[in-house]
Write a protein that holds these residues in place. Structure first.
Motif, short mmCIF file in Angstrom:
data_model
loop_
_atom_site.label_atom_id
_atom_site.label_comp_id
_atom_site.label_asym_id
_atom_site.label_seq_id
_atom_site.Cartn_x
_atom_site.Cartn_y
_atom_site.Cartn_z
N HIS A 77 36.92 99.85 67.70
CA HIS A 77 35.85 98.68 68.27
C HIS A 77 36.25 97.42 68.49
N TYR A 78 37.51 96.99 68.01
CA TYR A 78 37.88 95.66 67.97
C TYR A 78 38.52 95.29 69.46
N ASP A 79 38.71 96.31 70.24
CA ASP A 79 39.50 96.08 71.27
C ASP A 79 38.88 95.11 72.28
N LEU A 80 37.71 95.09 72.64
CA LEU A 80 36.99 94.39 73.63
C LEU A 80 36.75 92.96 72.94
N PRO A 81 36.37 92.94 71.64
CA PRO A 81 36.38 91.46 71.33
C PRO A 81 37.90 90.66 71.17
N VAL A 82 38.77 91.22 70.90
CA VAL A 82 40.03 90.61 70.84
C VAL A 82 40.47 90.31 72.48
N ALA A 83 40.23 91.06 73.55
CA ALA A 83 40.75 90.99 74.61
C ALA A 83 39.77 89.52 75.13
N LEU A 84 38.39 89.63 74.72
CA LEU A 84 37.64 88.40 75.11
C LEU A 84 38.04 87.13 74.53
N MET A 134 48.38 71.88 66.81
CA MET A 134 48.12 73.26 67.41
C MET A 134 46.73 73.47 67.57
N PRO A 135 46.40 74.12 68.82
CA PRO A 135 45.08 74.32 69.27
C PRO A 135 44.50 75.17 68.11
N GLN A 136 43.01 74.67 68.27
CA GLN A 136 42.20 75.61 67.50
C GLN A 136 41.85 76.88 67.97
N PRO A 137 41.71 77.93 67.02
CA PRO A 137 41.31 79.27 67.63
C PRO A 137 39.92 79.15 68.30
N MET A 138 39.94 79.96 69.38
CA MET A 138 38.36 80.21 70.17
C MET A 138 37.64 81.19 69.49
N PRO A 139 36.69 81.26 68.86
CA PRO A 139 35.92 82.30 67.95
C PRO A 139 35.14 83.17 69.03
N MET A 140 35.33 84.44 68.52
CA MET A 140 34.40 85.45 69.25
C MET A 140 33.90 86.33 68.05
N GLN A 141 32.63 86.72 68.07
CA GLN A 141 32.12 87.39 67.00
C GLN A 141 32.03 88.96 67.43
N THR A 142 32.29 89.82 66.25
CA THR A 142 32.10 91.26 66.41
C THR A 142 31.79 91.81 64.90
N PRO A 180 29.67 91.12 59.50
CA PRO A 180 30.01 90.15 60.62
C PRO A 180 31.43 89.92 60.61
N VAL A 181 32.19 89.65 61.68
CA VAL A 181 33.85 89.39 61.82
C VAL A 181 33.78 88.69 62.91
N THR A 182 34.82 87.68 62.72
CA THR A 182 35.00 86.63 63.67
C THR A 182 36.41 86.95 63.97
N VAL A 183 36.49 86.73 65.32
CA VAL A 183 37.83 86.89 66.14
C VAL A 183 38.07 85.57 66.77
N GLY A 184 39.32 85.12 66.28
CA GLY A 184 39.72 83.84 66.82
C GLY A 184 41.26 83.92 67.62
N ALA A 185 41.49 83.27 68.40
CA ALA A 185 42.53 83.46 69.44
C ALA A 185 43.32 81.98 69.58
N THR A 186 44.66 82.18 69.59
CA THR A 186 45.15 80.62 70.18
C THR A 186 46.71 80.91 70.69
N PHE A 187 47.05 80.13 71.39
CA PHE A 187 48.29 80.17 72.14
C PHE A 187 49.20 79.30 71.33
N SER A 188 50.44 79.39 71.42
CA SER A 188 51.50 78.54 70.90
C SER A 188 52.91 78.72 71.81
N GLN A 189 53.59 77.57 71.65
CA GLN A 189 54.79 77.68 72.24
C GLN A 189 55.96 78.34 71.62
#
Length: 381
Positions: free
Chosen positions: A81-88, A1-9, A19-28
């Protein structure tokens, strides 16, 4: 499974940021945007807004399942205020890239406009402590963001500007440079000319007590002139130090009460809640600071103190003694500052002076009168 790509908020915790870390990953799997780490209702709202903002900004996704995680999991996260970091974070995952040292704070509208958020200053301070170097913020709050030194601020109006600045390319928004400015001093009393003769002696006594750090009980047979005396005394207090000014500005930002022009306040704050104010309104909650915290480094005025409820007066007493308030919520607690000078006023009748004074004294200070309180009688006759 791909590793989440982190973004800070960051998250707002009392009047501080975490501090909060935002990670995102795609799956099939079935195509859907799933957000983990936010309350269920907030997660659904953020997912809808992010998808709409991305489409309005010209971005689309492959038909895959996108999972966004906000951590740490045990830190409550509220606000939009999490909208922008989640989208990025979603776009970074789609591109298989990461941008260490970058963070974002901002709410997204359905058309991709970046909106202001509450608590910008304490959250920027948290990101600075976490060694974040660059932060994307709503353009309307660019001046407010400059109150935090040592971090590069990139103001953005729309989501596409945020992505271009984060990922690089044409139209990159340069970092703002500059120093915070102090607010122009304003008079609390709005008095033109000297005080009326009958108010000068009690006003000087109130001022002397505040300078010594003592509390004041100001009593009179009529209410006329008492508030003017207190406001005049606050006008005579020394200016705030740079450290105290930043503390006051941080609290105001957490409450969504940033001064016009987002300047550093130079004068001590004066807060005067109505006697009908609730316990939460005076003492505060994890969601919003109360009057005792908004009066930090300044003066709290309880006009007609005998009309306040007993729990409110007991809460004020404990706050003044400790200089802090321990706020407790469903997911934990936080210590918030509450170092203030206290002035209470009391309208007394001819037969009830001593009884009323003793009752207020016991609620606000202790069973025995002591040198911490100065009793001032304002002769209204």
């Amino acid at each position: 499974m791909p590793q989440p790509m982190p973004m800070q908020t960051a998250a707002l915790w009392g009047v501080e940021g975490r501090p909060v870390t935002v990670g995102a990953t795609f799956s099939q799997r079935l195509p859907v945007l799933q957000i983990v780490g936010l309350p269920a209702s907030a997660a659904r709202e953020t997912a809808e807004k992010v998808q709409s903002a991305l489409e309005a900004s010209g971005f689309g996704f492959r038909p895959l399942r996108l999972v966004v995680e906000l951590g740490p999991a045990d830190l409550p996260k509220q606000g939009m205020h999490y909208d922008l970091p989640v989208a990025l974070a979603a776009l970074l995952a789609a591109n298989g890239s990461t941008r260490p040292g970058w963070a974002a704070l901002g709410e997204l509208s359905l058309d991709g406009t970046v909106r202001p958020v509450r608590g910008l200053v304490p959250m920027l301070q948290a990101l600075k402590r976490a060694r974040v170097k660059h932060v994307l913020v709503p353009s309307e709050q660019a001046t407010e963001a400059l109150l935090v030194r040592g971090i590069a601020i990139h103001p953005v109006q729309i989501f596409r500007e945020a992505w271009t600045t984060l990922y690089g390319g044409l139209g990159v928004i340069p970092a703002l440079r500059g120093k915070p400015v102090y607010c122009q001093p304003t008079s609390q009393s709005m008095l033109r000319g000297p005080l009326p003769e009958r108010l000068r002696e009690p006003a000087q006594r109130v001022l002397a007590a505040l300078r010594r750090g003592q509390a004041v009980l100001l009593r009179s047979r009529l209410s006329s002139g008492r508030t003017l005396v207190v406001r005049w005394a606050v006008d005579q207090l020394p200016n705030l130090s740079p450290k105290a000014a930043l503390e006051v500005a941080t609290i105001a930002s957490a409450a969504g009460l940033t001064a016009p022009g987002a300047c550093l306040p130079i004068r001590p704050p004066l807060r005067a809640p109505h006697y009908s104010a609730s316990l939460n309104g005076v003492i505060g909650t994890m969601q919003a600071p109360g009057e005792v915290t908004l009066a930090h480094r300044g003066v709290l005025l309880l006009d007609e103190v005998a009309e306040f409820s007993r729990p409110v007066l007991e809460g004020v007493r404990e706050a003044q003694r400790a200089g802090v308030i321990h706020l407790v919520g469903p997911h934990g607690g936080a210590l918030v500052p509450a170092k203030f000078a206290l002035v209470a006023t009391l309208t007394t009748g001819q037969d009830s002076d001593e009884r009323d004074i003793n009752r207020v004294w016991k609620l606000l200070w202790s069973a025995e009168r002591d040198s911490r309180l100065v009793l001032v009688h304002l002769d209204a006759g």
